[in-house]
Scaffold this active site. Structure first.
Site, PDB file in Angstrom:
ATOM      1  NE  ARG A 125      50.219  22.828  33.369  1.00 59.34           N
ATOM      2  CZ  ARG A 125      51.466  23.767  33.770  1.00 59.34           C
ATOM      3  NH1 ARG A 125      52.582  24.676  33.658  1.00 59.34           N
ATOM      4  NH2 ARG A 125      52.087  23.046  35.341  1.00 59.34           N
ATOM      5  CD  GLU A 144      50.010  21.475  40.316  1.00 62.91           C
ATOM      6  OE1 GLU A 144      49.959  21.886  41.455  1.00 62.91           O
ATOM      7  OE2 GLU A 144      50.890  21.147  39.938  1.00 62.91           O
ATOM      8  CG  ASN A 146      49.486  25.169  38.202  1.00 57.66           C
ATOM      9  OD1 ASN A 146      50.802  25.173  38.744  1.00 57.66           O
ATOM     10  ND2 ASN A 146      49.094  24.062  36.776  1.00 57.66           N
ATOM     11  CB  SER A 151      55.514  26.927  32.131  1.00 52.43           C
ATOM     12  OG  SER A 151      56.129  26.266  32.878  1.00 52.43           O
ATOM     13  CE  LYS A 306      49.488  21.523  45.183  1.00 49.75           C
ATOM     14  NZ  LYS A 306      50.294  23.469  44.920  1.00 49.75           N
ATOM     15  CE  LYS A 365      49.293  17.816  44.966  1.00 48.85           C
ATOM     16  NZ  LYS A 365      47.946  17.760  43.786  1.00 48.85           N
ATOM     17  CD  GLU A 369      50.735  26.034  42.246  1.00 48.00           C
ATOM     18  OE1 GLU A 369      51.116  25.115  41.687  1.00 48.00           O
ATOM     19  OE2 GLU A 369      49.899  25.938  43.381  1.00 48.00           O
ATOM     20  N   GLY A 370      55.359  25.101  41.650  1.00 51.96           N
ATOM     21  CA  GLY A 370      56.265  25.217  40.942  1.00 51.96           C
ATOM     22  C   GLY A 370      57.910  23.690  40.714  1.00 51.96           C
ATOM     23  NE  ARG A 451      54.006  19.425  32.272  1.00 49.97           N
ATOM     24  CZ  ARG A 451      53.569  20.399  33.933  1.00 49.97           C
ATOM     25  NH1 ARG A 451      54.244  20.523  34.889  1.00 49.97           N
ATOM     26  NH2 ARG A 451      51.977  20.185  34.206  1.00 49.97           N
TER      27      ARG A 451
END
Length: 481
Positions: A125, A144, A146, A151, A306, A365, A369-370, A451
């Site tokens: 994603r 970024e 992923n 998710s 990254k 950064k 992740e997360g 989002r």
């Protein structure tokens, strides 16, 4: 007679009525999460947090994000196949970042064994924000990409009908017609199904490798159910299950609980805390060494770091992977924000000085992740003042801070008060690809995710409890604050 959304937003009584209908509608359509109190039980569930109304995204920029996704799929895949590039790019990072170093160690071991599995499956994603320039223009900029455990493809497949119903109740039929169709769960499942078919054993199963706390299980279930519709069996296991019952046979086929595993679909393993013991790392190595298709394999996981993102933004680097495709290079590069190295030396020193002089213009950064890991504002100064003469700084990259235009909306969360927020949104685009040997046999853009969070929060996603699920509406502009 229909009304305007601006008027609805200001009508407190109407909003209170609509929000109750909205919550029921989300539950009816399966936009669900388990509760904080019982994260591993489905006896009590709630709606997943979402916006009361969808958010406008300029049509041209939305289609730009969709159009470039298959190029990003190919880029990630090509980076994953270039050991020299990965080794050179991550050389400084693995000296100071233990987590990336452990992943890289597994990568090197697998490389030395010459991987037996020629099937590669990628489900990723790419996330963007809309950057509002001083001249008044707006451009799409990548935050970024992923490459592991991307998710909300499942829940995002259910939210369009929720917002359509809300807009009908609010007497906003024109806005209702602008909510875009979306079904990433089906698209992600198509990629998984293609890889399973190529694996070639009807007895073999798809294993979702999951976390021990599973509040977001319904997001997974939508993808699982798409596979079951195709008669593809699915099991869910954790690292400790693989440690306890996992094994490789002489052909390096992977077995867990006596079941042959065709695909390991990592919905876990992207953060250091996911590896609770050395046995977790041993399980990851065993899976990587196996004949099972890994989604992602260890090289694709590293391709999403990254540091790799920052290196790809250097002049001339994309051409290494698209030597005879200037249009693909231009499309990808158009989405890049400014990215800057913090490696030791003159270039990295310039980056430190630049960040210290204007910290509000940048984001620091780490290789994580997360969500919730990035550093902003004065905290950038605190971190870099401590690390500016230390190689520890190479665990980070610096990125231009995107400057989006806030819009007004209500964010619906269980137990949270209802109030009008100034909001910022992030657009994600899902990609799926399958390669067998040198042949890319499947490469698609399979859907999107929006989002949205209150502008008072600098960082964090839905799973982190900051952002909520949303939907883009095409070609609208309303309620800018």
């Amino acid at each position: 007679m229909s009304v305007k959304l601006e008027d609805v937003l200001k009508d407190e009584n109407l909003v209170k009525n609509i929000q109750e209908i909205a919550k029921d509608t989300a539950l009816l359509h399966g936009v669900l999460m388990r509760t904080k109190e019982t994260p591993n039980s489905s006896d009590v569930v709630s709606y997943a947090p979402f916006t009361l109304f969808p958010t406008p995204v300029p049509t041209a920029l939305f289609h730009q994000a969709l159009a470039v996704q298959t190029h990003f799929n190919r880029l990630v895949d090509r980076v994953s196949q270039d050991p020299t590039f990965l080794e050179e790019t991550l050389a400084s990072t693995i000296k100071v970042d233990d987590f990336t170093a452990r992943l890289f160690s597994i990568y090197k071991q697998v490389q030395q064994e010459h991987p037996h599995q020629s099937i590669v499956l990628g489900l990723n994603r790419s996330d963007y924000m809309l950057d509002h320039r001083p001249d008044g223009g707006t451009s799409l900029k990548q935050i970024e990409i992923n490459t592991i455990a991307a998710s909300f493809g499942g829940l995002a497949s259910r939210t369009p009908d929720v917002h359509r119903h809300i807009l009908k109740v609010a007497n906003l039929p024109e806005e209702c017609n602008r909510v875009l169709d979306n079904n990433p769960a089906a698209g992600l499942a198509r990629g998984l199904a293609k890889a399973w078919e190529l694996y070639g054993s009807e007895r073999a199963v798809v294993m979702f490798l999951v976390e021990d706390v599973q509040r977001n299980i319904y997001d997974h279930r939508y993808v699982e159910n798409e596979l079951w519709k195709r008669n593809i069996p699915v099991i869910r296991r954790q690292f400790e299950d693989v440690c306890r019952t996992g094994s490789l046979d002489q052909s390096k086929r992977l077995f867990v609980d006596g079941r042959e595993i065709a695909i390991v679909y990592f919905r876990n393993g992207y953060m250091p805390q996911n590896y609770t013991s050395e046995k977790s790392w041993e399980a990851r190595l065993m899976m990587e060494r196996s004949l099972a298709v890994k989604c992602p394999d260890i090289s694709t996981h590293l391709a999403g770091t990254k540091k790799v993102q920052q290196e790809l933004a250097r002049p001339g680097v994309l051409e290494r992977f698209f030597s005879d495709e200037p249009e693909a290079v231009a499309q990808i590069r158009a989405t890049f924000a400014g990215l800057y190295t913090l490696d030791m030396g003159e270039e990295g020193d310039k980056t430190v000085a630049m960040a210290l002089a204007n910290p509000d213009q940048y984001v620091l950064k780490p290789q994580r992740e997360g969500g919730g890991n990035n550093i902003y504002g004065n905290e950038i100064c605190e971190v870099l003042e401590n690390l500016k003469n230390s190689s520890e700084r190479t665990a980070y990259i610096l990125m231009d801070k995107i400057q989006p235009v806030p819009v007004q909306n209500y964010l619906l969360r269980p137990g949270a008060p209802l109030r009008l927020n100034s909001c910022l949104s992030e657009l994600g685009v899902f990609g799926a690809y399958v390669r067998k040997g040198k042949d890319m046999v499947f490469n698609e853009c399979v859907g999107h995710l929006l989002r949205t969070k209150s502008s008072e929060h600098a960082d964090g996603g839905v799973a982190a409890g900051v952002a909520v699920l949303d939907n883009p509406t095409a070609g609208l502009n309303y309620s800018a604050t």
